[in-house]
Design a protein around this motif. Sequence first.
Motif, PDB file in Angstrom:
ATOM      1  N   GLY A  77       0.799  -1.382   0.042  1.00 32.08           N
ATOM      2  CA  GLY A  77      -0.093   0.067   0.033  1.00 32.08           C
ATOM      3  C   GLY A  77       0.810   1.190   0.262  1.00 32.08           C
ATOM      4  O   GLY A  77       0.215   2.364   0.177  1.00 32.08           O
ATOM      5  N   SER A  78       2.037   1.342  -0.119  1.00 29.51           N
ATOM      6  CA  SER A  78       2.922   2.272  -0.079  1.00 29.51           C
ATOM      7  C   SER A  78       3.442   2.687  -1.536  1.00 29.51           C
ATOM      8  O   SER A  78       3.213   2.022  -2.595  1.00 29.51           O
ATOM      9  CB  SER A  78       4.173   1.966   0.594  1.00 29.51           C
ATOM     10  OG  SER A  78       5.150   0.958  -0.299  1.00 29.51           O
ATOM     11  N   THR A  79       3.708   4.185  -1.629  1.00 24.26           N
ATOM     12  CA  THR A  79       3.900   4.621  -3.193  1.00 24.26           C
ATOM     13  C   THR A  79       5.250   3.984  -3.635  1.00 24.26           C
ATOM     14  O   THR A  79       5.178   3.850  -4.858  1.00 24.26           O
ATOM     15  CB  THR A  79       4.043   6.070  -2.841  1.00 24.26           C
ATOM     16  OG1 THR A  79       4.912   6.627  -1.988  1.00 24.26           O
ATOM     17  CG2 THR A  79       2.667   7.081  -2.727  1.00 24.26           C
ATOM     18  N   PRO A  80       6.158   3.561  -2.783  1.00 28.43           N
ATOM     19  CA  PRO A  80       7.365   3.018  -3.485  1.00 28.43           C
ATOM     20  C   PRO A  80       7.332   1.778  -4.145  1.00 28.43           C
ATOM     21  O   PRO A  80       7.469   1.329  -5.126  1.00 28.43           O
ATOM     22  CB  PRO A  80       8.438   2.960  -2.429  1.00 28.43           C
ATOM     23  CG  PRO A  80       7.977   3.982  -1.275  1.00 28.43           C
ATOM     24  CD  PRO A  80       6.600   3.954  -1.323  1.00 28.43           C
ATOM     25  N   ILE A  81       6.221   0.930  -3.458  1.00 28.68           N
ATOM     26  CA  ILE A  81       5.937  -0.610  -3.883  1.00 28.68           C
ATOM     27  C   ILE A  81       5.050  -0.469  -5.332  1.00 28.68           C
ATOM     28  O   ILE A  81       5.166  -1.254  -6.114  1.00 28.68           O
ATOM     29  CB  ILE A  81       5.322  -1.422  -2.886  1.00 28.68           C
ATOM     30  CG1 ILE A  81       5.400  -2.865  -3.450  1.00 28.68           C
ATOM     31  CG2 ILE A  81       4.020  -0.957  -2.604  1.00 28.68           C
ATOM     32  CD1 ILE A  81       6.680  -3.562  -3.282  1.00 28.68           C
ATOM     33  N   SER A  82       4.140   0.607  -5.162  1.00 27.08           N
ATOM     34  CA  SER A  82       3.400   0.973  -6.490  1.00 27.08           C
ATOM     35  C   SER A  82       4.360   1.460  -7.734  1.00 27.08           C
ATOM     36  O   SER A  82       4.075   1.029  -8.754  1.00 27.08           O
ATOM     37  CB  SER A  82       2.388   2.006  -6.388  1.00 27.08           C
ATOM     38  OG  SER A  82       1.558   1.941  -5.221  1.00 27.08           O
ATOM     39  N   ASN A  83       5.199   2.374  -7.070  1.00 30.34           N
ATOM     40  CA  ASN A  83       6.156   2.937  -8.234  1.00 30.34           C
ATOM     41  C   ASN A  83       6.733   1.448  -8.926  1.00 30.34           C
ATOM     42  O   ASN A  83       6.843   1.494 -10.108  1.00 30.34           O
ATOM     43  CB  ASN A  83       7.203   3.998  -7.569  1.00 30.34           C
ATOM     44  CG  ASN A  83       8.177   4.099  -8.780  1.00 30.34           C
ATOM     45  OD1 ASN A  83       7.876   4.343  -9.753  1.00 30.34           O
ATOM     46  ND2 ASN A  83       9.235   4.823  -8.411  1.00 30.34           N
ATOM     47  N   ILE A  84       7.479   0.383  -8.091  1.00 31.59           N
ATOM     48  CA  ILE A  84       8.297  -0.534  -8.588  1.00 31.59           C
ATOM     49  C   ILE A  84       7.282  -1.433  -9.490  1.00 31.59           C
ATOM     50  O   ILE A  84       7.765  -1.852 -10.572  1.00 31.59           O
ATOM     51  CB  ILE A  84       8.814  -1.423  -7.598  1.00 31.59           C
ATOM     52  CG1 ILE A  84       9.741  -0.594  -6.804  1.00 31.59           C
ATOM     53  CG2 ILE A  84       9.549  -2.779  -8.254  1.00 31.59           C
ATOM     54  CD1 ILE A  84      10.982  -0.432  -7.164  1.00 31.59           C
ATOM     55  N   LYS A  85       6.058  -1.741  -8.967  1.00 31.81           N
ATOM     56  CA  LYS A  85       5.024  -2.636  -9.731  1.00 31.81           C
ATOM     57  C   LYS A  85       4.617  -2.022 -11.113  1.00 31.81           C
ATOM     58  O   LYS A  85       4.299  -2.886 -11.873  1.00 31.81           O
ATOM     59  CB  LYS A  85       4.205  -3.027  -8.863  1.00 31.81           C
ATOM     60  CG  LYS A  85       4.586  -3.796  -7.638  1.00 31.81           C
ATOM     61  CD  LYS A  85       3.527  -4.875  -7.172  1.00 31.81           C
ATOM     62  CE  LYS A  85       2.676  -4.293  -6.015  1.00 31.81           C
ATOM     63  NZ  LYS A  85       2.055  -5.158  -5.164  1.00 31.81           N
ATOM     64  N   GLU A  86       4.275  -0.774 -11.048  1.00 30.65           N
ATOM     65  CA  GLU A  86       3.777  -0.052 -12.085  1.00 30.65           C
ATOM     66  C   GLU A  86       4.684  -0.087 -13.113  1.00 30.65           C
ATOM     67  O   GLU A  86       4.508   0.107 -14.550  1.00 30.65           O
ATOM     68  CB  GLU A  86       3.018   1.019 -11.725  1.00 30.65           C
ATOM     69  CG  GLU A  86       1.515   0.808 -10.999  1.00 30.65           C
ATOM     70  CD  GLU A  86       1.281   2.189 -10.459  1.00 30.65           C
ATOM     71  OE1 GLU A  86       1.658   3.248 -10.700  1.00 30.65           O
ATOM     72  OE2 GLU A  86       0.471   2.060  -9.535  1.00 30.65           O
ATOM     73  N   ASN A  87       6.006   0.572 -13.125  1.00 28.71           N
ATOM     74  CA  ASN A  87       6.973   0.836 -13.980  1.00 28.71           C
ATOM     75  C   ASN A  87       7.886   0.175 -13.993  1.00 28.71           C
ATOM     76  O   ASN A  87       8.809   0.302 -15.018  1.00 28.71           O
ATOM     77  CB  ASN A  87       7.511   2.433 -13.324  1.00 28.71           C
ATOM     78  CG  ASN A  87       6.384   3.345 -13.156  1.00 28.71           C
ATOM     79  OD1 ASN A  87       5.451   3.536 -14.061  1.00 28.71           O
ATOM     80  ND2 ASN A  87       6.263   4.003 -12.239  1.00 28.71           N
ATOM     81  N   TYR A  88       8.160  -0.887 -13.200  1.00 30.76           N
ATOM     82  CA  TYR A  88       9.600  -1.749 -13.430  1.00 30.76           C
ATOM     83  C   TYR A  88       9.091  -3.292 -13.200  1.00 30.76           C
ATOM     84  O   TYR A  88       9.581  -3.765 -12.321  1.00 30.76           O
ATOM     85  CB  TYR A  88      10.603  -1.288 -12.333  1.00 30.76           C
ATOM     86  CG  TYR A  88      10.884   0.020 -12.540  1.00 30.76           C
ATOM     87  CD1 TYR A  88      11.911   0.548 -13.212  1.00 30.76           C
ATOM     88  CD2 TYR A  88      10.348   0.980 -11.634  1.00 30.76           C
ATOM     89  CE1 TYR A  88      12.333   2.197 -13.376  1.00 30.76           C
ATOM     90  CE2 TYR A  88      10.612   2.256 -11.793  1.00 30.76           C
ATOM     91  CZ  TYR A  88      11.703   2.707 -12.815  1.00 30.76           C
ATOM     92  OH  TYR A  88      12.004   4.120 -12.651  1.00 30.76           O
ATOM     93  N   PRO A  89       8.507  -3.746 -14.131  1.00 30.81           N
ATOM     94  CA  PRO A  89       8.082  -5.146 -14.249  1.00 30.81           C
ATOM     95  C   PRO A  89       9.266  -6.147 -13.925  1.00 30.81           C
ATOM     96  O   PRO A  89       8.916  -7.255 -13.720  1.00 30.81           O
ATOM     97  CB  PRO A  89       7.284  -5.308 -15.632  1.00 30.81           C
ATOM     98  CG  PRO A  89       7.504  -4.133 -16.317  1.00 30.81           C
ATOM     99  CD  PRO A  89       8.382  -3.034 -15.406  1.00 30.81           C
TER     100      PRO A  89
END
Length: 300
Positions: free
Chosen positions: A186-198
């Motif tokens: 639920g954090s912004t860093p995990i979303s960043n990784i999941k959305e932009n760095y598959p």
Amino acid sequence: MRRTRTLAGIGIAATALIALTACNSGSPTIPGGDGGDEGDAPAYEVAQDVQLEGSPTFDAMVERGGPIIGVKEDQPNLGYLDATTNERSGFDIEIARWIAASLGFEESDITYEPIASANREQALVNGDIDYYVGTYSITDSRKEQIDFAGPYFVTGQGFLVAADSEMTEVGDVSDFNGMTVCSATGSTPISNIKENYPEIKTEEYDVYSACVEDLISGKVDAVTTDAAILIGYAAQYPDDVKLLDGLFTEERYGVGLPKGDTALQEHINTLFTDGGDTWQAIFDATLGQSGIEVEQPAVD
Ligand code: GLU
């Protein structure tokens, strides 16, 4: 377009972020943490006869006899509970106390409620807490459910690796392609990784300290979240982990509030704007103990 920007692209925040990394090689202490020197946080003047017309959240606090504040408790220098002394310390905890005092409440009136990153919006929507102070980035999607006062601090996403890793800096988040990186659900860093760095593999926990344990035991290659958080772990486990140079994204910390309580939002924003030296005194006694230098941001 990727939401991640390099340091150079961040603009105004860059100075603050550079200061944050530049001092990484110092010898930080952990106020209230394991063996750290505790700086003296200011004594807040408790306001008398506070009126906050049109704030249902304030009315609920008064009726209850004190605020229920959502916090973190495993983030040294920010939101930390010392299990031995049962004392809470850190920059966010002091901000929470300052707000409570400005609303007319003593420390003994406060109830702290530890809430993980993924559960913050729901806790505010449900009315389980009156406000939340805990490395909570202001984002548009969160603003659909809640409001924020602030910002009161600006940092950026960084990476923590094993102390014996050959890496010293991160040029781009994609440097971690093929590796396993851990962060909080639920954090912004995990979303960043999941959305932009598959191509980066992820591991998630509800709290960052669980990620740090996995890093130390070699189960993951890195922990990613705000550098302000990671610098506290680097100070706590200096023989085991290190913070890499290189910051990504801009994380602007706000105080989470129930949606629509503009009276409380304005009260807190005025406190931040007109608070004189208090913000600096709080910073110096907590996060500033790590040797980092950051200026108070203007509120929105
Ligand atoms: N500031 C980021 C966020 O609000 C990461 C830190 C946290 O999980 O509290 O998602």
